[in-house]
Design a protein around this motif. Structure first.
Motif, mmCIF file in Angstrom:
data_model
loop_
_atom_site.group_PDB
_atom_site.id
_atom_site.type_symbol
_atom_site.label_atom_id
_atom_site.label_comp_id
_atom_site.label_asym_id
_atom_site.label_seq_id
_atom_site.Cartn_x
_atom_site.Cartn_y
_atom_site.Cartn_z
ATOM 1 N N THR A 175 16.961 105.225 -37.447
ATOM 2 C CA THR A 175 17.303 104.033 -38.236
ATOM 3 C C THR A 175 17.257 104.276 -39.739
ATOM 4 O O THR A 175 17.770 103.462 -40.510
ATOM 5 C CB THR A 175 16.339 102.888 -37.875
ATOM 6 N N SER A 176 16.626 105.388 -40.136
ATOM 7 C CA SER A 176 16.559 105.676 -41.574
ATOM 8 C C SER A 176 17.939 105.957 -42.164
ATOM 9 O O SER A 176 18.144 105.854 -43.381
ATOM 10 C CB SER A 176 15.634 106.865 -41.834
ATOM 11 N N GLU A 179 21.838 102.086 -43.671
ATOM 12 C CA GLU A 179 21.572 101.537 -44.998
ATOM 13 C C GLU A 179 21.666 100.013 -45.026
ATOM 14 O O GLU A 179 21.028 99.367 -45.860
ATOM 15 C CB GLU A 179 22.552 102.134 -46.010
ATOM 16 N N ASP A 180 22.447 99.455 -44.122
ATOM 17 C CA ASP A 180 22.622 98.000 -44.132
ATOM 18 C C ASP A 180 21.362 97.311 -43.603
ATOM 19 O O ASP A 180 20.964 97.519 -42.445
ATOM 20 C CB ASP A 180 23.835 97.612 -43.277
ATOM 21 N N SER A 181 20.710 96.503 -44.409
ATOM 22 C CA SER A 181 19.442 95.866 -44.037
ATOM 23 C C SER A 181 19.605 94.867 -42.899
ATOM 24 O O SER A 181 18.722 94.717 -42.040
ATOM 25 C CB SER A 181 18.828 95.161 -45.257
ATOM 26 N N GLU A 182 20.737 94.183 -42.880
ATOM 27 C CA GLU A 182 20.980 93.197 -41.821
ATOM 28 C C GLU A 182 21.111 93.891 -40.468
ATOM 29 O O GLU A 182 20.564 93.416 -39.458
ATOM 30 C CB GLU A 182 22.234 92.397 -42.123
ATOM 31 N N GLN A 184 19.743 96.769 -39.685
ATOM 32 C CA GLN A 184 18.395 97.215 -39.335
ATOM 33 C C GLN A 184 17.577 96.066 -38.739
ATOM 34 O O GLN A 184 16.821 96.250 -37.784
ATOM 35 C CB GLN A 184 17.692 97.776 -40.570
ATOM 36 N N GLU A 185 17.741 94.895 -39.283
ATOM 37 C CA GLU A 185 16.998 93.731 -38.776
ATOM 38 C C GLU A 185 17.437 93.398 -37.352
ATOM 39 O O GLU A 185 16.606 93.138 -36.475
ATOM 40 C CB GLU A 185 17.223 92.523 -39.679
ATOM 41 N N SER A 188 16.052 95.917 -35.010
ATOM 42 C CA SER A 188 14.614 95.680 -34.817
ATOM 43 C C SER A 188 14.375 94.551 -33.825
ATOM 44 O O SER A 188 13.504 94.633 -32.948
ATOM 45 C CB SER A 188 13.970 95.347 -36.160
#
Length: 366
Positions: A175-176, A179-182, A184-185, A188
C-alpha cells in the motif's frame, strides 16, 4: 320376620339394579372374561367402540379381536391373570368390525373362586395418534436440524476460503506505493471488513462445535467494544445511507453473553433499521442499555417504516417471515436474533407502529 327378610331382599335387588345401571351406562369399557379366554359379559360401550354385537364378541376367543401384532403380548398378559396376578396399565390394540385399529388401556383383576377376570379399559386411540404425530414431527425436526447443521458447516467452510484468499492479497499488496489517500482508506476499510468477517466465521464454527457439546461459550462482554466491531464491518453501509447512530451504555456497559451472538444481534438489527428506512428519510438508530429493577436490557430503536403489530403478532420472529417487499428481505435476521436471545435464557419484545419506527427490547438472563 317375613317383612324384614322381604325388605332385605328388596334392598339387595335395588343395589343390584344400581350396579346394572352403572355397568350399562359407563362410558368406559367394562367386561367380565373367563380364564378360558372368552368374554362372559360386556357393557354397551364395548360394543359401540368395536362395532360388534355382544353375541358376536362373546362367541369367539378374545384374541381373535386383538390386532395381530399384539396377540402374543396379550396372551402372555392373560396367562399372568390366570396366575392370579392383577394387570395394571396394559396397552394393546383391537380391530373394530370396520377394520379400524383402536388402542385400549386395561386394568384387570382375576377372581380365583369363579375363574373370572373383571376388567375396565379406556379408549386411548386419540392419545396414541397424537404421540405418533408428535414422534413424526420430532423425526422431521431432527432431520431438518441435522440438514441445517450440515449446510451451516459447509457454508462456513466455503466462505472462509475466499476470505482467507482475500486477506492473502492484502498481505501481498504494498500500500505504500498507493499515493491516493482515498484509495488507501477504501483498502483499509475493505481489509478490516474482511478480517472482521473471518473472525465472525471462526466464532460461528466455535459456537457450532460448542452446541454439539450442549453449551455456547458465555463471557463478560463490553457492549461498546462489541458494537464497534460491528459498526466497523458495515462502515461503508452506514456512511452511504447517511445513518445516524446514537449510543448510550452508561446504565449498563457489560453483559454476560456469547460474543458472536451479541455481534449478530447488533448486525441484524442495525442493518434492518437501515434497510427498512422510510422513503425520503435518513435512518436514525438509538442503541442504549438499561438496568432497572434488576433487569439488564439492551434497547435498539429506529425511525423506520415499522410493523402493523396486529397483523404481525407472534410471526415476527418466525423463520422466512417477510413483512415488507424489500429485495434483500430473507426472513432470517429476526429469527436469528430471537434464537440468540432465548437460547441463552433471555427475552426479546417488540414495540412498533406503521411509519413510526420499531423498538426491540432485549432482556438478558440474570
Amino acid at each position: 320376620m317375613i317383612r324384614a327378610e322381604s325388605n332385605a331382599i328388596q334392598s339387595h335387588l335395588d343395589s343390584f339394579n344400581k350396579f346394572e345401571k352403572f355397568f350399562d351406562l359407563s362410558p368406559d369399557l367394562l367386561c367380565v372374561a373367563g380364564f378360558d379366554g372368552y368374554f362372559k359379559r360386556i357393557n354397551p360401550a364395548v360394543c359401540k367402540l368395536l362395532g360388534y354385537s355382544a353375541e358376536e364378541l362373546m362367541s369367539k376367543p378374545i384374541n381373535e379381536f386383538v390386532f395381530y401384532a399384539d396377540k402374543n403380548n396379550t396372551a402372555s398378559a392373560r396367562n399372568e391373570l390366570r396366575k392370579r396376578v392383577p394387570l395394571f396399565d396394559f396397552e394393546n390394540r383391537y380391530l373394530t368390525k370396520s377394520g379400524d385399529i383402536v388402542w385400549l388401556l386395561w386394568t384387570s383383576f382375576p377372581v380365583e373362586n369363579d375363574e373370572h377376570v373383571y376388567a375396565i379399559a379406556k379408549n386411548i386411540t386419540y392419545k396414541k395418534e397424537l404421540e405418533e404425530e408428535r414422534n413424526l414431527h420430532l423425526a422431521e425436526l431432527t432431520k431438518m436440524s441435522n440438514d441445517l447443521k450440515e449446510l451451516t458447516y459447509t457454508t462456513l467452510h466455503d466462505l472462509r476460503s475466499p476470505v482467507n484468499n482475500l486477506l492473502s492479497v492484502f498481505e501481498l499488496l504494498d500500500t505504500s506505493k498507493i499515493e491516493d489517500s482515498e484509495t488507501q482508506e477504501y483498502l483499509s476499510i475493505l481489509k478490516s471488513t474482511s478480517e472482521s468477517l473471518k473472525q465472525t466465521l471462526n466464532e460461528y464454527v466455535t459456537i457450532l462445535n460448542k452446541k454439539n457439546e450442549n453449551a455456547a461459550p458465555i463471557e463478560k462482554l463490553n457492549l461498546r467494544e462489541s458494537l464497534d466491531e460491528v459498526l466497523l464491518s458495515i462502515n461503508s453501509l452506514i456512511q452511504n445511507s447517511h445513518t445516524t447512530i446514537d449510543v448510550d451504555f452508561s446504565q449498563l456497559d457489560t453483559v454476560n453473553f456469547n460474543k458472536a451472538y451479541l455481534k449478530s444481534i447488533f448486525l441484524n438489527l442495525i442493518t434492518n433499521s437501515i434497510k427498512y428506512v422510510k422513503p425520503n428519510c435518513l435512518p436514525t438508530i438509538s442503541i442504549h442499555s438499561d438496568n432497572k429493577s434488576g433487569k439488564k436490557q439492551l434497547i435498539i430503536s429506529d425511525n423506520g417504516i415499522g410493523f402493523d403489530m396486529e397483523k404481525v403478532k407472534d410471526k415476527i420472529f418466525k423463520l422466512h417471515q417477510k413483512f415488507h417487499n424489500h429485495i434483500d428481505s430473507s426472513g432470517i435476521g429476526l429469527y436469528l436474533v430471537y434464537n440468540h436471545v432465548v437460547n441463552l435464557g433471555g427475552h426479546i419484545s417488540v414495540e412498533s407502529k406503521v411509519n413510526e419506527g420499531t423498538k426491540f427490547i432485549i432482556t438478558f438472563k440474570d
